[in-house]
Scaffold this motif. Structure first.
Motif, PDB file in Angstrom:
ATOM      1  N   PRO A   1       0.959  -1.332  -0.139  1.00  0.00           N
ATOM      2  CA  PRO A   1      -0.154   0.118  -0.027  1.00  0.00           C
ATOM      3  C   PRO A   1       0.709   1.308  -0.082  1.00  0.00           C
ATOM      4  O   PRO A   1       0.313   2.386  -0.709  1.00  0.00           O
ATOM      5  CB  PRO A   1      -0.609  -0.199   1.177  1.00  0.00           C
ATOM      6  N   ALA A   2       1.929   1.313   0.591  1.00  0.00           N
ATOM      7  CA  ALA A   2       2.728   2.419   0.733  1.00  0.00           C
ATOM      8  C   ALA A   2       3.315   2.810  -0.622  1.00  0.00           C
ATOM      9  O   ALA A   2       3.494   3.738  -1.165  1.00  0.00           O
ATOM     10  CB  ALA A   2       3.992   2.285   1.863  1.00  0.00           C
ATOM     11  N   VAL A   3       3.758   1.742  -1.263  1.00  0.00           N
ATOM     12  CA  VAL A   3       4.363   1.814  -2.792  1.00  0.00           C
ATOM     13  C   VAL A   3       3.153   2.375  -3.497  1.00  0.00           C
ATOM     14  O   VAL A   3       3.536   3.230  -4.469  1.00  0.00           O
ATOM     15  CB  VAL A   3       4.903   0.490  -3.323  1.00  0.00           C
ATOM     16  N   PHE A   4       1.975   1.706  -3.632  1.00  0.00           N
ATOM     17  CA  PHE A   4       0.953   2.289  -4.524  1.00  0.00           C
ATOM     18  C   PHE A   4       0.669   3.481  -4.129  1.00  0.00           C
ATOM     19  O   PHE A   4       0.434   4.618  -5.167  1.00  0.00           O
ATOM     20  CB  PHE A   4      -0.258   1.390  -4.310  1.00  0.00           C
ATOM     21  N   ALA A   5       0.320   4.076  -2.783  1.00  0.00           N
ATOM     22  CA  ALA A   5       0.142   5.450  -2.669  1.00  0.00           C
ATOM     23  C   ALA A   5       1.276   6.360  -2.853  1.00  0.00           C
ATOM     24  O   ALA A   5       0.843   7.435  -3.298  1.00  0.00           O
ATOM     25  CB  ALA A   5      -0.495   5.551  -1.004  1.00  0.00           C
ATOM     26  N   GLY A   6       2.582   6.180  -2.663  1.00  0.00           N
ATOM     27  CA  GLY A   6       3.560   6.754  -3.094  1.00  0.00           C
ATOM     28  C   GLY A   6       3.606   7.213  -4.590  1.00  0.00           C
ATOM     29  O   GLY A   6       3.811   8.272  -5.083  1.00  0.00           O
ATOM     30  N   ALA A   7       3.473   5.971  -5.420  1.00  0.00           N
ATOM     31  CA  ALA A   7       3.349   6.207  -6.799  1.00  0.00           C
ATOM     32  C   ALA A   7       2.265   7.132  -7.247  1.00  0.00           C
ATOM     33  O   ALA A   7       2.300   7.863  -8.160  1.00  0.00           O
ATOM     34  CB  ALA A   7       3.207   4.819  -7.464  1.00  0.00           C
ATOM     35  N   VAL A   8       0.932   7.057  -6.822  1.00  0.00           N
ATOM     36  CA  VAL A   8      -0.103   7.875  -7.084  1.00  0.00           C
ATOM     37  C   VAL A   8       0.157   9.272  -6.655  1.00  0.00           C
ATOM     38  O   VAL A   8      -0.040  10.084  -7.525  1.00  0.00           O
ATOM     39  CB  VAL A   8      -1.379   7.366  -6.331  1.00  0.00           C
ATOM     40  N   PHE A   9       0.754   9.546  -5.475  1.00  0.00           N
ATOM     41  CA  PHE A   9       0.946  10.774  -5.317  1.00  0.00           C
ATOM     42  C   PHE A   9       1.961  11.428  -6.171  1.00  0.00           C
ATOM     43  O   PHE A   9       2.063  12.339  -6.259  1.00  0.00           O
ATOM     44  CB  PHE A   9       1.341  10.997  -3.630  1.00  0.00           C
TER      45      PHE A   9
END
Length: 65
Positions: free
Chosen positions: A5-13
């Motif tokens: 989830p941190a990787v996904f959220a970081g990529a989106v942001f």
């Protein structure tokens, strides 16, 4: 598994922040309005701050990995 989830959220942001800063910069460079009905300087500052904030959140998310 908890880092997904941190990787996904970081990529989106990161993508949103970079895109917003690029779009704001391109509009400001061509002297086109960033937000219709708002003062040009104010809209550039607010959009730039939102883009920079999104990039800061991306860095924070990637730092949680």
């Amino acid at each position: 598994m908890e880092s997904v989830p941190a990787v996904f959220a970081g990529a989106v942001f990161g993508l949103f922040g970079a895109g917003l800063l690029a779009w704001t910069g391109a509009r400001a460079a061509h002297r086109e309005p960033v937000a219709y009905g708002a003062r040009p300087v104010t809209s550039v500052v607010i959009a730039g701050a939102a883009g920079a904030g999104a990039l800061a959140l991306a860095v924070w998310c990637f730092g949680q990995i």
